[in-house]
Design a protein around this motif. Sequence first.
Motif, short mmCIF file in Angstrom:
data_model
loop_
_atom_site.label_atom_id
_atom_site.label_comp_id
_atom_site.label_asym_id
_atom_site.label_seq_id
_atom_site.Cartn_x
_atom_site.Cartn_y
_atom_site.Cartn_z
N VAL A 29 -86.84 -14.88 25.90
CA VAL A 29 -88.18 -14.74 25.35
C VAL A 29 -88.63 -13.28 25.42
O VAL A 29 -89.25 -12.75 24.50
CB VAL A 29 -89.17 -15.66 26.09
N GLU A 30 -88.30 -12.61 26.53
CA GLU A 30 -88.64 -11.18 26.66
C GLU A 30 -87.98 -10.36 25.57
O GLU A 30 -88.60 -9.46 24.97
CB GLU A 30 -88.25 -10.69 28.05
N ASP A 31 -86.71 -10.64 25.30
CA ASP A 31 -86.00 -9.90 24.25
C ASP A 31 -86.66 -10.11 22.89
O ASP A 31 -86.75 -9.18 22.08
CB ASP A 31 -84.53 -10.34 24.20
N VAL A 33 -91.81 -12.39 31.30
CA VAL A 33 -92.12 -13.79 31.05
C VAL A 33 -91.87 -14.60 32.31
O VAL A 33 -90.85 -14.43 32.98
CB VAL A 33 -91.27 -14.32 29.88
N VAL A 34 -92.81 -15.47 32.64
CA VAL A 34 -92.70 -16.33 33.81
C VAL A 34 -93.13 -17.74 33.44
O VAL A 34 -93.73 -17.97 32.38
CB VAL A 34 -93.57 -15.82 34.99
N GLY A 35 -92.82 -18.69 34.30
CA GLY A 35 -93.32 -20.04 34.14
C GLY A 35 -94.55 -20.24 35.01
O GLY A 35 -94.55 -19.88 36.18
N THR A 36 -95.60 -20.77 34.43
CA THR A 36 -96.83 -21.05 35.18
C THR A 36 -97.16 -22.54 35.05
O THR A 36 -96.73 -23.22 34.11
CB THR A 36 -98.01 -20.21 34.67
N SER A 37 -97.89 -23.02 36.00
CA SER A 37 -98.17 -24.46 36.09
C SER A 37 -98.88 -24.98 34.84
O SER A 37 -99.79 -24.34 34.30
CB SER A 37 -99.01 -24.73 37.34
N HIS A 38 -98.45 -26.18 34.40
CA HIS A 38 -99.07 -26.82 33.25
C HIS A 38 -99.15 -28.32 33.53
O HIS A 38 -98.15 -28.93 33.94
CB HIS A 38 -98.25 -26.56 31.98
N GLN A 55 -95.35 -23.87 31.81
CA GLN A 55 -95.47 -23.33 30.47
C GLN A 55 -94.92 -21.91 30.46
O GLN A 55 -94.89 -21.23 31.48
CB GLN A 55 -96.92 -23.32 29.99
N VAL A 56 -94.46 -21.47 29.30
CA VAL A 56 -93.96 -20.11 29.14
C VAL A 56 -95.16 -19.18 29.01
O VAL A 56 -95.97 -19.32 28.09
CB VAL A 56 -93.06 -20.01 27.90
N THR A 57 -95.28 -18.24 29.94
CA THR A 57 -96.40 -17.30 29.97
C THR A 57 -95.86 -15.89 29.94
O THR A 57 -94.93 -15.56 30.70
CB THR A 57 -97.25 -17.51 31.23
N ALA A 58 -96.42 -15.05 29.08
CA ALA A 58 -95.92 -13.68 28.92
C ALA A 58 -96.98 -12.67 29.32
O ALA A 58 -98.18 -12.85 29.06
CB ALA A 58 -95.51 -13.44 27.47
N TYR A 59 -96.51 -11.59 29.95
CA TYR A 59 -97.33 -10.42 30.27
C TYR A 59 -96.74 -9.27 29.47
O TYR A 59 -95.54 -8.96 29.61
CB TYR A 59 -97.32 -10.12 31.76
N ARG A 114 -91.51 -20.54 22.78
CA ARG A 114 -92.58 -19.58 22.49
C ARG A 114 -93.55 -19.54 23.68
O ARG A 114 -93.78 -20.55 24.35
CB ARG A 114 -93.33 -19.97 21.23
N PRO A 115 -94.13 -18.37 23.96
CA PRO A 115 -95.16 -18.31 25.00
C PRO A 115 -96.39 -19.12 24.57
O PRO A 115 -96.80 -19.06 23.41
CB PRO A 115 -95.50 -16.82 25.09
N ARG A 116 -96.94 -19.87 25.47
CA ARG A 116 -98.20 -20.56 25.19
C ARG A 116 -99.39 -19.68 25.53
O ARG A 116 -100.49 -19.89 25.01
CB ARG A 116 -98.25 -21.88 25.95
N VAL A 117 -99.15 -18.71 26.41
CA VAL A 117 -100.20 -17.76 26.79
C VAL A 117 -99.58 -16.37 26.84
O VAL A 117 -98.48 -16.20 27.37
CB VAL A 117 -100.83 -18.10 28.16
N VAL A 118 -100.29 -15.40 26.29
CA VAL A 118 -99.86 -13.99 26.37
C VAL A 118 -101.00 -13.19 26.98
O VAL A 118 -102.13 -13.21 26.48
CB VAL A 118 -99.50 -13.42 24.99
N HIS A 119 -100.71 -12.50 28.09
CA HIS A 119 -101.68 -11.61 28.72
C HIS A 119 -101.31 -10.17 28.38
O HIS A 119 -100.17 -9.74 28.62
CB HIS A 119 -101.66 -11.77 30.25
N LEU A 120 -102.23 -9.42 27.82
CA LEU A 120 -102.02 -8.00 27.56
C LEU A 120 -102.39 -7.21 28.80
O LEU A 120 -103.51 -7.36 29.33
CB LEU A 120 -102.84 -7.55 26.36
N VAL A 121 -101.48 -6.39 29.30
CA VAL A 121 -101.70 -5.63 30.53
C VAL A 121 -101.38 -4.16 30.29
O VAL A 121 -100.66 -3.82 29.34
CB VAL A 121 -100.85 -6.18 31.70
N ASP A 122 -101.92 -3.30 31.15
CA ASP A 122 -101.67 -1.86 31.01
C ASP A 122 -100.28 -1.47 31.46
O ASP A 122 -99.67 -0.54 30.93
CB ASP A 122 -102.71 -1.07 31.81
#
Length: 464
Positions: free
Chosen positions: A385-387, A400-405, A411-415, A439-447
């Motif tokens: 997923v990262e690639d 990309v990590v897995g977070t509780s759902h 769920q697939v979660t991306a930073y 596919r990521p279900r959540v994407v967090h935009l980080v610095d």
Amino acid sequence: MRLLEALPGDDLDAAVAAPDGVLSRHELLGWAAAVAADLHGASIAAVHATAGVSTIVAVTAGLLAGVPVVPVPPDAGQLERAHVLGDSGAVLMLSDDRAAAQGSDLPVVPITRRGRSGNVPPEPAADRPALVLYTSGTTGPPKGVVLSRAAIAADLDALAAAWQWTAEDTLVHGLPLYHVHGLVLGVLGALRIGSRLVHTGRPTPEAYAAAGGSLYFGVPTVWSRVCSAPDAARQLRSARLLVSGSAPLPVPVFDDLVALTGQAPVERYGMTETLITVSARADGERRAGHVGLPLDGVRSRVVDDSGGPLPADGTSIGQLQVRGATLFDGYLRDGRAELPPLADDGWYPTGDVATIGPDGWHRIVGRASTDLIKTGGYRVGAGEVEDALLLHPAVREAAVVGTSHPDLGEQVTAYVVAERVPPDDLIAFVAERLAAHKRPRVVHLVDELPRNAMGKVQKSRLRP
């Protein structure tokens, strides 16, 4: 067989160069032998592992004396330093900094001195411990990994064969001297094989471009920065081999290196406990996103959660296990190496998940604890997923990590570090390229993404 087989000799040419000095083999041996005399009778010695010739001399001295060496990061915080010194049982600290053992009662033995010695101690037994390297501590307090002289020699010889690494090479790197990559491969490899070593102090694109090497070591962060400096990158076209390790090399960085330097980088895989076990070959194929084939003397396999072997079909994701002469003696416990439980027939569980293709090529998915995401009955590798995210022109970094759902389990979660792109656009971008469940279900935009000294993303710091 000497661990530092190529070190003794009369070669007066520069063997080791760093920002703080240049040494011939003769000078290095004489200086290290003098320090080794001060280690007589010591059970284990710590080294204040700054990036320079003094650390190279100190580690060489320990190897000559047959005294296990514990490299201590120079930027270690008070708690980390106290843990390493206390847990290892070090009886002295080799350093030119009197405050290097601050917080402990250890005597500090200077590395720099006027005297030199021509008395080289007899070669210690091959099964003697050579190094105690501490893990990064991502799953608890850092653990001391005991590496024997025989394991290190076996690994370096296998790498020399895989990379066609000879005394004619000039190795260049600017990596820390307290991990396998920078110290075992980047220093002991050069000393054993007889190649010249140039340590740049810091692994900057400009320093790499100016070094004029034939063989370069770097972590993905280093290679990403090299590609961001195209003029410097083009200066590496004359190099024979660019090697990447310590973390997965993103496919876009692989492709950029090919375009800028004219050659595909060699990727390899290993860990502190096993040293390097899998690598692409100097005279063979290099595949983006893959780390190659097992080294000579190494066997590997992937198994399911119950320990049953999985097929080498390139798609079955399983836990990677390895066997061979490069394995560590164990974790340090009360002054002795204690080997953790092994799988049947001596297979070591690496804790990483991977696929192995029909042709033996390995693709590392990541750590079982953080990079294997079990979502809705599917097993998803975070690296894939990262690639895919990194193919988006606005994305610079992704984790990309897995977070509780509540429904899917995870769920697939991306930073993501990216330039002005809506998260929903990135989710759709991945969905066009991978199966829907990946596919990521959540994407967090980080610095920025949190990284350790070797450039590895610390995913435990990303989880909510």
